[in-house]
Design a protein around this motif. Structure first.
Motif, PDB file in Angstrom:
ATOM      1  N   HIS A 116      -7.040  -4.755  -4.379  1.00 33.10           N
ATOM      2  CA  HIS A 116      -7.202  -5.004  -5.811  1.00 33.10           C
ATOM      3  C   HIS A 116      -7.746  -6.396  -6.047  1.00 33.10           C
ATOM      4  CE1 HIS A 116      -3.607  -7.623  -6.421  1.00 33.10           C
ATOM      5  NE2 HIS A 116      -3.082  -6.906  -5.450  1.00 33.10           N
ATOM      6  N   ASP A 151      -3.716 -12.316  -2.063  1.00 37.02           N
ATOM      7  CA  ASP A 151      -3.285 -11.170  -2.865  1.00 37.02           C
ATOM      8  C   ASP A 151      -4.253 -10.969  -4.018  1.00 37.02           C
ATOM      9  OD1 ASP A 151      -1.897  -9.187  -4.141  1.00 37.02           O
ATOM     10  OD2 ASP A 151      -0.243 -10.461  -4.803  1.00 37.02           O
ATOM     11  N   ASP A 152      -5.352 -10.207  -3.848  1.00 36.86           N
ATOM     12  CA  ASP A 152      -5.655  -9.373  -2.716  1.00 36.86           C
ATOM     13  C   ASP A 152      -7.177  -9.342  -2.547  1.00 36.86           C
ATOM     14  OD1 ASP A 152      -5.163  -7.479  -0.698  1.00 36.86           O
ATOM     15  OD2 ASP A 152      -5.232  -5.814  -2.094  1.00 36.86           O
ATOM     16  N   GLU A 185      -3.555  -3.931 -10.751  1.00 37.87           N
ATOM     17  CA  GLU A 185      -2.422  -3.696  -9.842  1.00 37.87           C
ATOM     18  C   GLU A 185      -1.210  -4.503 -10.271  1.00 37.87           C
ATOM     19  OE1 GLU A 185       0.376  -4.114  -6.595  1.00 37.87           O
ATOM     20  OE2 GLU A 185      -0.738  -5.738  -7.533  1.00 37.87           O
ATOM     21  N   GLU A 186      -1.460  -5.749 -10.682  1.00 39.82           N
ATOM     22  CA  GLU A 186      -0.343  -6.657 -10.972  1.00 39.82           C
ATOM     23  C   GLU A 186       0.393  -6.290 -12.268  1.00 39.82           C
ATOM     24  OE1 GLU A 186       0.705  -8.538  -8.801  1.00 39.82           O
ATOM     25  OE2 GLU A 186      -0.931  -9.219  -7.520  1.00 39.82           O
ATOM     26  N   GLU A 213      -2.505  -2.583   0.421  1.00 37.17           N
ATOM     27  CA  GLU A 213      -1.674  -3.736   0.749  1.00 37.17           C
ATOM     28  C   GLU A 213      -0.200  -3.306   0.801  1.00 37.17           C
ATOM     29  OE1 GLU A 213      -1.641  -6.592  -2.437  1.00 37.17           O
ATOM     30  OE2 GLU A 213      -1.132  -5.091  -3.908  1.00 37.17           O
TER      31      GLU A 213
HETATM   32 ZN   LIG Z   1      -1.282  -7.431  -4.509  1.00 37.13          ZN
END
Ligand SMILES: [Zn+2]
Length: 481
Positions: A116, A151-152, A185-186, A213
């Motif tokens: 992501h 990340d990421d 994603e977060e 991940e």
């Molecule tokens: Zn991540």
């Protein structure tokens, strides 16, 4: 008589010790078949510069309207033209690029590699502590610095660098290979990975496996281990936040009842904390510690080799550390409290928010039963949220996808132990996993103890060495598809 009992006890003790010693001796890591290191020629300086450029787009998931999202997608197109002309690309929800690299054999099930590109915000208060500003994308001799390197975006760039080079060399995979780069994603992944999964279901695409991940190659993070551990996570925990509400009559605090709504609520929270959700060494947790346990020296190895005897002792010890406790059970975290708005006013209502991370053995329903029983108070109303996520299913650590990832890890990182682990946070993999036979979670980077605080933290960075290893890993894995 006494002598005979003593003799019998003595013999029993000798037998017991013999069993413990025997179990410990045979409790060793399976002999890893000798796997030769595979190293690809990687232009790591170019990759590092590009990761630096990628960092400069402030794709903060709390600012989803930011022009940096479309700008990042346009930058990907310019930077990786061969990937974009060879693969079919669609934009899911306008912001998540989804690529399909057509394979040679349409009868083979496809696979999906995911990462992501959204990042968590940088707290203003942390800015003075950054060695280089978080969005400067600074590249020095050894590291690429900035928000998103670990990340990421590091994984996004490693995948694109690998594919761009492979296509240029004329490679085509046997099976269809898909890449998906989520943009949210977060913040739950609903519109990125979630929408990708919904689209795949509608289109009738089912993946043999997906890789996202979820863990890393861990060096010097778990004390007592002699070599790094690659935790290839086969499951991830779910998350649910429950509200507890206590009611009161209100009024002036000069004539309070024996217990106010705040007191009732506090008692409930206390009971929850003192009655952890039962957990232990079973299922995915047992497999993890069974393989990990073989990597320890004595005396730990003797304990893990004899869980029939030391199981309760081990569970007790593992429960003492927050990290290993989270592997054992559904965790309980009271995080929010609210009472009267004024100190001299009795509360008509007091509320608490409690976040639980569901272990794959538990469900939201079984958790609610536990909460009701633990609180055991008719004065407390327990409110189940509309939105929550169950833990993922547990993927097969003997299936071909796991074995392919495991082999590529060993070919890239050399002498590391591989273990099937559990992701204790939530990732996009739980969405993709709904349209895959198996879902695995690891980033091909080797991290150390001090790196842990950089995740979602200050001075996030990725070493050039890791970037090289990551690109090499994806190439090796892709060549086998
Ligand atoms: Zn991540």
């Amino acid at each position: 008589m006494v002598k005979r009992i003593a003799a019998a006890l003595g013999i029993a003790l000798v037998v017991l010790i013999a069993i413990i010693v025997f179990n410990t001796i045979i409790f060793t890591a399976e002999e890893d078949e000798a796997i030769a290191l595979v190293t690809h020629k990687v232009n790591v300086e170019q990759a590092a510069q590009r990761l630096g450029e990628a960092v400069r787009f402030e794709t903060d998931s709390t600012k989803r309207r930011s022009a940096d999202f479309p700008r990042f997608i346009a930058w990907l197109e310019e930077t990786y033209p061969t990937v974009h002309t060879t693969m079919e690309r669609q934009l899911i929800s306008n912001q998540t690029p989804l690529f399909r690299w057509a394979g040679m054999d349409a009868s083979l099930k496809p696979v999906l590699l995911a990462a992501h590109y959204d990042v968590v915000p940088v707290p203003k208060a942390s800015l003075p502590d950054w060695v280089h500003p978080p969005y400067a994308g600074m590249v020095d001799e050894n590291f690429v610095w900035g928000r998103g390197t670990l990340d990421d975006k590091g994984a996004v760039i490693a995948l694109m660098e690998a594919a761009e080079a492979m296509i240029a060399e004329g490679f085509q995979p046997k099976r269809d290979v898909w890449f998906s780069f989520g943009h949210d994603e977060e913040v739950g992944g609903i519109f990125g990975a979630g929408a990708v999964a919904r689209k795949m279901r509608t289109d009738g695409v089912q993946f043999a496996w997906i890789l996202d991940e979820g863990s890393f190659v861990l060096d010097d993070i778990i004390p007592g281990l002699e070599r790094p551990i690659a935790s290839i996570n086969v499951a991830e925990k779910g998350t649910i936040s429950i509200e507890l509400v206590a009611k009161g009559a209100g009024g002036h605090s000069s004539m309070p009842p024996k217990q106010t709504a705040v007191g009732t609520l506090a008692r409930a929270v206390d009971r929850l904390q003192n009655n952890p959700v039962p957990g232990g060494l079973d299922g995915v947790t047992a497999d993890f510690f069974d393989r990990l346990g073989r990597e320890f020296g004595l005396p730990e190895r003797a304990l893990f080799a004899n869980t029939w005897l030391f199981g309760p002792l081990l569970e007790n010890q593992l429960a003492k550390a927050n990290t290993t406790n989270a592997m054992l059970r559904t965790t309980t975290a009271p995080t929010m409290l609210e009472g009267s708005p004024k100190v001299n006013v009795l509360p008509v209502e007091a509320r608490a928010g409690v976040n639980f991370r569901l272990h794959p053995r538990d469900s939201a329903d079984s958790l609610l039963t536990h909460v009701e029983e633990a609180i055991d108070d008719g004065e407390i109303t327990i409110i189940k949220p509309e939105n929550y996520s169950e833990a993922s299913t547990v993927s097969d650590a003997d299936a071909s996808g796991y074995l392919a990832i495991e082999k590529a890890i060993r070919q890239t990182f050399g002498n590391v132990a591989t273990v099937p682990g559990l992701t204790i946070a939530a990732t996009d993999a739980r969405h993709y996993g709904r349209v895959a036979d198996n879902a695995y979670r690891i980033n091909p980077f080797q991290i150390e103890d001090h790196d842990l605080a950089r995740f979602h933290g200050t001075n996030e960075r990725l070493s050039k060495d890791n970037l090289r290893l990551g690109i090499s890993f994806y190439r090796t894995l892709l060549e086998a598809q």
